[in-house]
Write an enzyme that holds these catalytic residues in place. Structure first.
Site, PDB file in Angstrom:
ATOM      1  N   LYS A  74      -6.517  10.908  -2.467  1.00 27.26           N
ATOM      2  CA  LYS A  74      -6.701   9.660  -2.913  1.00 27.26           C
ATOM      3  C   LYS A  74      -7.385   9.618  -4.193  1.00 27.26           C
ATOM      4  O   LYS A  74      -8.753  10.255  -4.015  1.00 27.26           O
ATOM      5  CB  LYS A  74      -7.387   8.490  -2.057  1.00 27.26           C
ATOM      6  N   THR A 126       1.301  -0.669   0.114  1.00 26.24           N
ATOM      7  CA  THR A 126      -0.118  -0.003  -0.209  1.00 26.24           C
ATOM      8  C   THR A 126       0.861   1.066  -0.133  1.00 26.24           C
ATOM      9  O   THR A 126       2.239   1.416   0.404  1.00 26.24           O
ATOM     10  CB  THR A 126      -1.181  -0.106   1.420  1.00 26.24           C
TER      11      THR A 126
HETATM   12  P1  AMP Z   1      -6.274   1.417   0.531  1.00 25.71           P
HETATM   13  O1  AMP Z   1      -5.374   0.827   2.253  1.00 25.71           O
HETATM   14  O2  AMP Z   1      -5.893   1.846  -0.488  1.00 25.71           O
HETATM   15  O3  AMP Z   1      -7.724   0.679   0.565  1.00 25.71           O
HETATM   16  O4  AMP Z   1      -7.240   2.405   1.312  1.00 25.71           O
HETATM   17  C1  AMP Z   1      -7.515   2.859   2.567  1.00 25.71           C
HETATM   18  C2  AMP Z   1      -7.938   4.710   2.554  1.00 25.71           C
HETATM   19  O5  AMP Z   1      -9.409   4.726   1.525  1.00 25.71           O
HETATM   20  C3  AMP Z   1      -8.829   4.159   4.100  1.00 25.71           C
HETATM   21  O6  AMP Z   1      -8.350   4.525   5.416  1.00 25.71           O
HETATM   22  C4  AMP Z   1      -9.360   5.524   4.231  1.00 25.71           C
HETATM   23  O7  AMP Z   1      -8.690   6.939   4.392  1.00 25.71           O
HETATM   24  C5  AMP Z   1      -9.347   5.399   2.804  1.00 25.71           C
HETATM   25  N1  AMP Z   1     -11.432   4.907   2.031  1.00 25.71           N
HETATM   26  C6  AMP Z   1     -11.822   3.799   1.952  1.00 25.71           C
HETATM   27  N2  AMP Z   1     -13.212   3.492   2.497  1.00 25.71           N
HETATM   28  C7  AMP Z   1     -13.782   5.466   2.459  1.00 25.71           C
HETATM   29  C8  AMP Z   1     -14.870   5.428   2.907  1.00 25.71           C
HETATM   30  N3  AMP Z   1     -15.329   4.517   2.677  1.00 25.71           N
HETATM   31  N4  AMP Z   1     -14.699   6.284   3.024  1.00 25.71           N
HETATM   32  C9  AMP Z   1     -13.995   7.781   3.246  1.00 25.71           C
HETATM   33  N5  AMP Z   1     -12.563   6.923   2.892  1.00 25.71           N
HETATM   34  C10 AMP Z   1     -12.178   6.223   2.450  1.00 25.71           C
END
Ligand code: AMP
Length: 543
Positions: free
Chosen positions: A441, A185
């Site tokens: 993101k 990640t």
């Molecule tokens: P990843 O490891 O790439 O899946 O990213 C995880 C991160 O994405 C989380 O720590 C959040 O910052 C963001 N994220 C995931 N789901 C959500 C959601 N439903 N709403 C807002 N941010 C999210």
């Protein structure tokens, strides 16, 4: 006193064997580079995973060795999931969208011994080759007729490799805590970090995902994972679908193509689809433009970024589809929360339901949640107090691969600090309000603000640079570069943005530049990003 229950290990191979026996006829449909609509059954795919396992055992590898995949979502990638992990090796899925330096770092850090690649990533690997350290060979995931010309050494055709093997294979009875898969990640600062899943964590996560208030999956469902197999195991879909016997439709390279997604959803009778908000925007736009309705779809699980209220509304009102928001992380396999209406809330008005649906959802059994203040004290679940969101559970990472505590992400009492800031209401619904990790993101993929700032600081006209994420209608967030000019220096937006070319991936380049006299700083001299985000709260990108 121990109970008197059998201590059978929870192994990924047992999901495959269960699926082949009880749901063998269920279809797996894929779009691939060499076939616009490939069809096979779960039985076929499991048989081919066994063939692959036989082939891998002949490569002189040891259990725990990493084997990488760089590929889109299709049946061959699924076979790798089972063949590699089931045989005792670690399936290291790589995101091809990363910048070459990150790809090289990841491949070398993981010490990958072989790379399985889609045809379209062969030129990328050719470029990386001089800096790749441990890889002994490459398997191109196609048949002989579609093998590309390549300068890669020791190249094998996937179909030839497995075609020479028997589909009889006795899966090793591994310790359930053995590593099974690895996914890096870049959602934190510094180099990408490896999350190392094990068989136990994967099987437990696979058990919970199909629950009615989560993905609500059974053998009668048909699932379209638009979330990539290279991103947190496509949210566990490959395991959960085989566990319950759901049909899977893999979109291959057609992930962002609204028309292609509609066609797959419609013609394959998909009941449940998963992805980040950006992909659904493309689909909804296509449907609106072509006056199409998603008649067969029942649910979408949308996560990875905040889900706009308008998207939940559009799925509900125009298509009769329930959008469930989920929250999780690569470090969490990924499921942490999922949003569905619970008992006692049935009488909410349509508007109240929409408000609730914009939250990230309730904790899933197996993932404990807490919010804490700056001193680590737990905050109340009143829907108002917000603090650092921490999690604990059997499918949440206890550390990063080869970092031995160095990431500083875990508390002394054993919780993982997610880097998200959240509220939790009295009903247990969690809402993300901010992020402490300094990353952006965009379309479900991470952009490092620090790397962008470092790149900008190399420009002679820049005295100080900060990058923040700003809301964007299509990509959820995009980077905004904020600059203090060096004394007596002038530079245009266009020149600054052009300066990033070749230094970072093109899709990382900020959408706009704002010039300021000074940036806000903390007492220790760090840029106060929270302050800056407030300052630019009303900023909107030019069209
Ligand atoms: P990843 O490891 O790439 O899946 O990213 C995880 C991160 O994405 C989380 O720590 C959040 O910052 C963001 N994220 C995931 N789901 C959500 C959601 N439903 N709403 C807002 N941010 C999210």
């Amino acid at each position: 006193m121990h109970g008197l229950m059998m201590n059978r290990p929870l192994l990924i191979s047992s999901i495959a064997e269960h699926a082949a026996r009880f749901h063998g006829d269920r279809e797996i449909v894929s779009v691939t580079a060499d076939n616009p609509r490939h069809r096979c059954t779960i039985r076929d795919a499991v048989g081919r995973s066994r063939q692959l396992a036989n082939a891998l055992d002949k490569l002189g590898l040891s259990h725990g060795d990493r084997i990488a995949t760089i590929a889109w979502n299709d049946y061959r990638h699924l076979e790798l999931y089972y063949g590699i992990s089931g045989a005792g090796y670690v399936c290291h899925t790589i995101n091809p969208r990363l910048f070459p330096e990150q790809l090289i770092f990841i491949i070398n850090h993981a010490e990958d011994r072989w790379i399985f690649t889609d045809v379209m990533f062969v030129p990328l690997l050719e470029k990386l080759l001089p800096q790749i350290e441990n890889v002994e060979g490459f398997v191109v995931m196609t048949d002989e007729a579609h093998m590309p010309e390549t300068s890669l050494p020791n190249v094998v055709c996937y179909e030839t490799l497995i075609g020479a093997e028997s589909s009889d294979y006795v899966w090793p009875e591994l310790d359930e805590r053995s590593a099974s898969a690895l996914c890096y990640t870049s959602g934190t600062t510094g180099d990408p970090k490896g999350v190392l899943y094990d068989h136990r964590s994967t099987v437990l996560h696979a058990y919970v995902a199909p629950a009615p208030d989560v993905m609500n999956l059974s053998s009668t469902d048909c699932v379209l994972p638009v979330v990539p197999l290279f991103h947190v195991n496509a949210w566990g879909v490959p395991y959960s679908c085989l566990m319950v016997g759901a049909k899977i439709v893999f979109p291959g390279p057609k992930m962002g193509d609204g028309a292609a997604l509609f066609e797959l959803l419609d013609s394959e009778n998909v009941t449940m689809a998963l992805g980040v908000p950006t992909v659904w925007l493309a689909l909804l736009q296509y449907c609106a433009g072509e006056e199409k309705r998603l008649d067969k779809l029942k649910y979408t699980l949308v996560g990875g970024a905040a889900v706009p209220r308008s998207m939940i509304e559009e799925f509900r009102d125009k298509h009769g589809v329930e959008l469930r928001q989920g929250w999780g992380m690569t470090e969490m396999s990924p499921l942490g929360t999922c949003n569905s209406i619970k008992a006692g809330l049935e009488s909410l008005t349509d508007d109240e339901r929409l408000d609730l649906a914009t939250k990230a959802g309730r904790g899933i059994f197996g993932c404990e949640l807490r919010i804490v203040d700056d001193d680590g004290h737990e905050l109340p679940w009143d829907g108002v107090a917000y603090g650092a969101l921490q999690v604990r559970g059997p499918w949440i990472c206890s550390d990063y691969f080869k970092l031995e505590g160095g990431a500083g992400t875990h508390t002394d009492d054993g919780w993982f600090d997610t880097g998200d800031v959240a509220t939790i209401d009295p009903q247990g619904y969690m809402a993300i309000t901010d992020r402490t990790k300094d990353v952006i993101k965009s379309g479900g993929e991470w952009i490092s603000s620090i790397e962008l700032e470092n790149a900008a600081m190399g420009h002679p006209a820049v005295a100080e640079a900060a990058v923040i994420g700003v809301a964007h209608p299509k990509w959820t967030e995009r980077p905004l570069l904020i600059i203090v000019r060096a004394e007596g220096q002038d530079v245009s937006k266009e020149d600054l943005l052009a300066y990033f070319r070749g230094k970072v991936a093109d899709w990382w380049i900020p959408n706009d530049v704002a010039f300021v006299e000074e940036l806000p700083h903390t007492a220790t001299g760090k840029i106060k990003k929270i302050e800056l985000r407030k300052q630019f709260a009303d900023y909107a990108f030019p069209d």
